[in-house]
Design a protein around this motif. Structure first.
Motif, PDB file in Angstrom:
ATOM      1  N   ASP A   1      18.332  10.386  -9.684  1.00 53.53           N
ATOM      2  CA  ASP A   1      18.730  10.296 -11.090  1.00 53.53           C
ATOM      3  C   ASP A   1      17.584  10.577 -12.053  1.00 53.53           C
ATOM      4  OD1 ASP A   1      20.984   7.506 -10.496  1.00 53.53           O
ATOM      5  OD2 ASP A   1      21.338   9.672 -10.459  1.00 53.53           O
ATOM      6  N   TYR A   2      16.390  10.787 -11.527  1.00 52.40           N
ATOM      7  CA  TYR A   2      15.221  11.001 -12.356  1.00 52.40           C
ATOM      8  C   TYR A   2      14.791  12.453 -12.312  1.00 52.40           C
ATOM      9  CZ  TYR A   2      14.876   5.948 -12.615  1.00 52.40           C
ATOM     10  OH  TYR A   2      15.145   4.615 -12.845  1.00 52.40           O
ATOM     11  N   GLY A   3      14.607  13.039 -13.481  1.00 54.19           N
ATOM     12  CA  GLY A   3      14.264  14.448 -13.540  1.00 54.19           C
ATOM     13  C   GLY A   3      12.793  14.730 -13.755  1.00 54.19           C
ATOM     14  N   TYR A   4      12.043  13.703 -14.102  1.00 53.19           N
ATOM     15  CA  TYR A   4      10.631  13.887 -14.408  1.00 53.19           C
ATOM     16  C   TYR A   4       9.814  12.887 -13.604  1.00 53.19           C
ATOM     17  CZ  TYR A   4      12.801  16.235 -18.357  1.00 53.19           C
ATOM     18  OH  TYR A   4      13.580  17.054 -19.131  1.00 53.19           O
ATOM     19  N   TRP A   5       8.727  13.398 -13.011  1.00 57.20           N
ATOM     20  CA  TRP A   5       7.881  12.590 -12.146  1.00 57.20           C
ATOM     21  C   TRP A   5       6.408  12.798 -12.465  1.00 57.20           C
ATOM     22  CZ3 TRP A   5       9.841   9.289  -8.406  1.00 57.20           C
ATOM     23  CH2 TRP A   5      11.212   9.373  -8.186  1.00 57.20           C
ATOM     24  N   GLY A   6       5.632  11.738 -12.317  1.00 57.21           N
ATOM     25  CA  GLY A   6       4.195  11.864 -12.421  1.00 57.21           C
ATOM     26  C   GLY A   6       3.599  12.293 -11.098  1.00 57.21           C
ATOM     27  N   GLN A   7       2.278  12.439 -11.089  1.00 58.78           N
ATOM     28  CA  GLN A   7       1.577  12.884  -9.885  1.00 58.78           C
ATOM     29  C   GLN A   7       1.349  11.749  -8.899  1.00 58.78           C
ATOM     30  OE1 GLN A   7       0.691  15.968  -9.121  1.00 58.78           O
ATOM     31  NE2 GLN A   7       1.281  16.945 -11.036  1.00 58.78           N
ATOM     32  N   GLY A   8       1.442  10.541  -9.359  1.00 57.72           N
ATOM     33  CA  GLY A   8       1.260   9.399  -8.472  1.00 57.72           C
ATOM     34  C   GLY A   8      -0.132   8.816  -8.556  1.00 57.72           C
ATOM     35  N   THR A   9      -0.238   7.524  -8.254  1.00 54.27           N
ATOM     36  CA  THR A   9      -1.527   6.845  -8.207  1.00 54.27           C
ATOM     37  C   THR A   9      -1.571   5.974  -6.952  1.00 54.27           C
ATOM     38  OG1 THR A   9      -3.072   5.448  -9.457  1.00 54.27           O
ATOM     39  CG2 THR A   9      -0.747   4.886  -9.635  1.00 54.27           C
ATOM     40  N   GLN A  10      -2.689   6.019  -6.252  1.00 51.98           N
ATOM     41  CA  GLN A  10      -2.799   5.336  -4.972  1.00 51.98           C
ATOM     42  C   GLN A  10      -3.100   3.852  -5.184  1.00 51.98           C
ATOM     43  OE1 GLN A  10      -2.603   6.573  -1.609  1.00 51.98           O
ATOM     44  NE2 GLN A  10      -2.645   4.371  -1.153  1.00 51.98           N
ATOM     45  N   VAL A  11      -2.351   3.017  -4.495  1.00 50.17           N
ATOM     46  CA  VAL A  11      -2.612   1.580  -4.452  1.00 50.17           C
ATOM     47  C   VAL A  11      -2.861   1.206  -3.001  1.00 50.17           C
ATOM     48  CG1 VAL A  11      -1.624  -0.721  -4.761  1.00 50.17           C
ATOM     49  CG2 VAL A  11      -1.257   1.054  -6.499  1.00 50.17           C
ATOM     50  N   THR A  12      -4.006   0.609  -2.736  1.00 57.83           N
ATOM     51  CA  THR A  12      -4.352   0.191  -1.389  1.00 57.83           C
ATOM     52  C   THR A  12      -4.672  -1.298  -1.409  1.00 57.83           C
ATOM     53  OG1 THR A  12      -5.275   2.366  -0.892  1.00 57.83           O
ATOM     54  CG2 THR A  12      -5.871   0.556   0.579  1.00 57.83           C
ATOM     55  N   VAL A  13      -3.966  -2.053  -0.573  1.00 64.50           N
ATOM     56  CA  VAL A  13      -4.160  -3.502  -0.494  1.00 64.50           C
ATOM     57  C   VAL A  13      -4.745  -3.820   0.879  1.00 64.50           C
ATOM     58  CG1 VAL A  13      -3.101  -5.761  -0.726  1.00 64.50           C
ATOM     59  CG2 VAL A  13      -2.174  -3.814  -2.005  1.00 64.50           C
ATOM     60  N   SER A  14      -5.940  -4.381   0.885  1.00 61.72           N
ATOM     61  CA  SER A  14      -6.598  -4.708   2.144  1.00 61.72           C
ATOM     62  C   SER A  14      -6.284  -6.153   2.542  1.00 61.72           C
ATOM     63  CB  SER A  14      -8.104  -4.521   2.015  1.00 61.72           C
ATOM     64  OG  SER A  14      -8.620  -5.400   1.040  1.00 61.72           O
ATOM     65  N   SER A  15      -6.234  -6.373   3.833  1.00 65.38           N
ATOM     66  CA  SER A  15      -5.910  -7.715   4.338  1.00 65.38           C
ATOM     67  C   SER A  15      -7.161  -8.560   4.535  1.00 65.38           C
ATOM     68  CB  SER A  15      -5.146  -7.607   5.657  1.00 65.38           C
ATOM     69  OG  SER A  15      -5.909  -6.883   6.593  1.00 65.38           O
TER      70      SER A  15
ATOM     71  N   THR B   1       0.823  -1.194   0.000  1.00 65.41           N
ATOM     72  CA  THR B   1       0.000   0.000   0.000  1.00 65.41           C
ATOM     73  C   THR B   1       0.865   1.256   0.000  1.00 65.41           C
ATOM     74  OG1 THR B   1      -1.856  -1.071   1.125  1.00 65.41           O
ATOM     75  CG2 THR B   1      -1.698   1.339   1.321  1.00 65.41           C
ATOM     76  N   ALA B   2       0.645   2.115  -0.983  1.00 64.23           N
ATOM     77  CA  ALA B   2       1.457   3.321  -1.137  1.00 64.23           C
ATOM     78  C   ALA B   2       0.927   4.122  -2.325  1.00 64.23           C
ATOM     79  CB  ALA B   2       2.926   2.957  -1.373  1.00 64.23           C
ATOM     80  N   VAL B   3       1.458   5.321  -2.466  1.00 66.65           N
ATOM     81  CA  VAL B   3       1.294   6.071  -3.708  1.00 66.65           C
ATOM     82  C   VAL B   3       2.454   5.671  -4.621  1.00 66.65           C
ATOM     83  CG1 VAL B   3       1.208   8.329  -4.806  1.00 66.65           C
ATOM     84  CG2 VAL B   3       0.155   7.993  -2.551  1.00 66.65           C
ATOM     85  N   TYR B   4       2.125   5.262  -5.819  1.00 66.18           N
ATOM     86  CA  TYR B   4       3.129   4.802  -6.776  1.00 66.18           C
ATOM     87  C   TYR B   4       3.386   5.898  -7.800  1.00 66.18           C
ATOM     88  CZ  TYR B   4       3.098   0.089  -4.945  1.00 66.18           C
ATOM     89  OH  TYR B   4       3.256  -1.005  -4.133  1.00 66.18           O
ATOM     90  N   TYR B   5       4.667   6.179  -8.002  1.00 62.38           N
ATOM     91  CA  TYR B   5       5.093   7.229  -8.911  1.00 62.38           C
ATOM     92  C   TYR B   5       5.889   6.641 -10.068  1.00 62.38           C
ATOM     93  CZ  TYR B   5       4.027  10.377  -5.036  1.00 62.38           C
ATOM     94  OH  TYR B   5       3.401  11.065  -4.017  1.00 62.38           O
ATOM     95  N   CYS B   6       5.600   7.169 -11.243  1.00 62.35           N
ATOM     96  CA  CYS B   6       6.378   6.869 -12.432  1.00 62.35           C
ATOM     97  C   CYS B   6       7.414   7.983 -12.598  1.00 62.35           C
ATOM     98  CB  CYS B   6       5.421   6.829 -13.620  1.00 62.35           C
ATOM     99  SG  CYS B   6       6.184   6.732 -15.231  1.00 62.35           S
ATOM    100  N   ALA B   7       8.604   7.626 -13.064  1.00 61.84           N
ATOM    101  CA  ALA B   7       9.654   8.615 -13.233  1.00 61.84           C
ATOM    102  C   ALA B   7      10.451   8.325 -14.500  1.00 61.84           C
ATOM    103  CB  ALA B   7      10.580   8.625 -12.023  1.00 61.84           C
TER     104      ALA B   7
END
Length: 124
Positions: free
Chosen positions: A110-124, A91-97
């Protein structure tokens, strides 16, 4: 200049799967190494996976090795992260770079460009 837009996040039960996509704008995508990072609440951003410009080299964090797969389609200017056997600790916000180099890197600096992120939530 590269702009990145992530999609595919959501809520999933433990053991489930999600596929994240990252669409990139710009004419240099095919020469950009790409990476996925994530940040959980109260924690620092951490490396997840990286792929070289042509997909020939891929590296993963030990915590996701064997469960996640990074891939890219240069014709579509898109990089993917297939996530299987998800765990609550994923579970986290996942970013592409994107980095202005052909070779992959595990270092966020080392990454100069980033996305806004997308939330991934894993329930138990």
């Amino acid at each position: 200049q590269v702009q990145l837009v992530e999609s595919g996040g959501g809520l999933v039960q433990a053991g489930g799967s999600l596929r994240l996509s990252c669409a990139a704008s710009g004419r240099t995508f095919s020469t950009n190494a790409m990476g996925w990072f994530r940040q959980a609440p109260g924690k620092e951003r951490e490396f997840v996976a990286t792929i070289s410009w042509n997909g020939g080299l891929r590296y993963y964090a030990d915590s996701v090795k064997g469960r996640f797969t990074i891939s890219r389609d240069n014709a579509k200017n898109t990089v993917y992260l297939q996530m299987n056997s998800l765990k609550p600790e994923d579970t986290a916000v996942y970013y592409c770079a994107a980095r202005s180099a052909v070779w992959e890197s595990r270092e966020s600096r080392d990454y100069g460009y980033w996305g806004q992120g997308t939330q991934v939530t894993v329930s138990s």
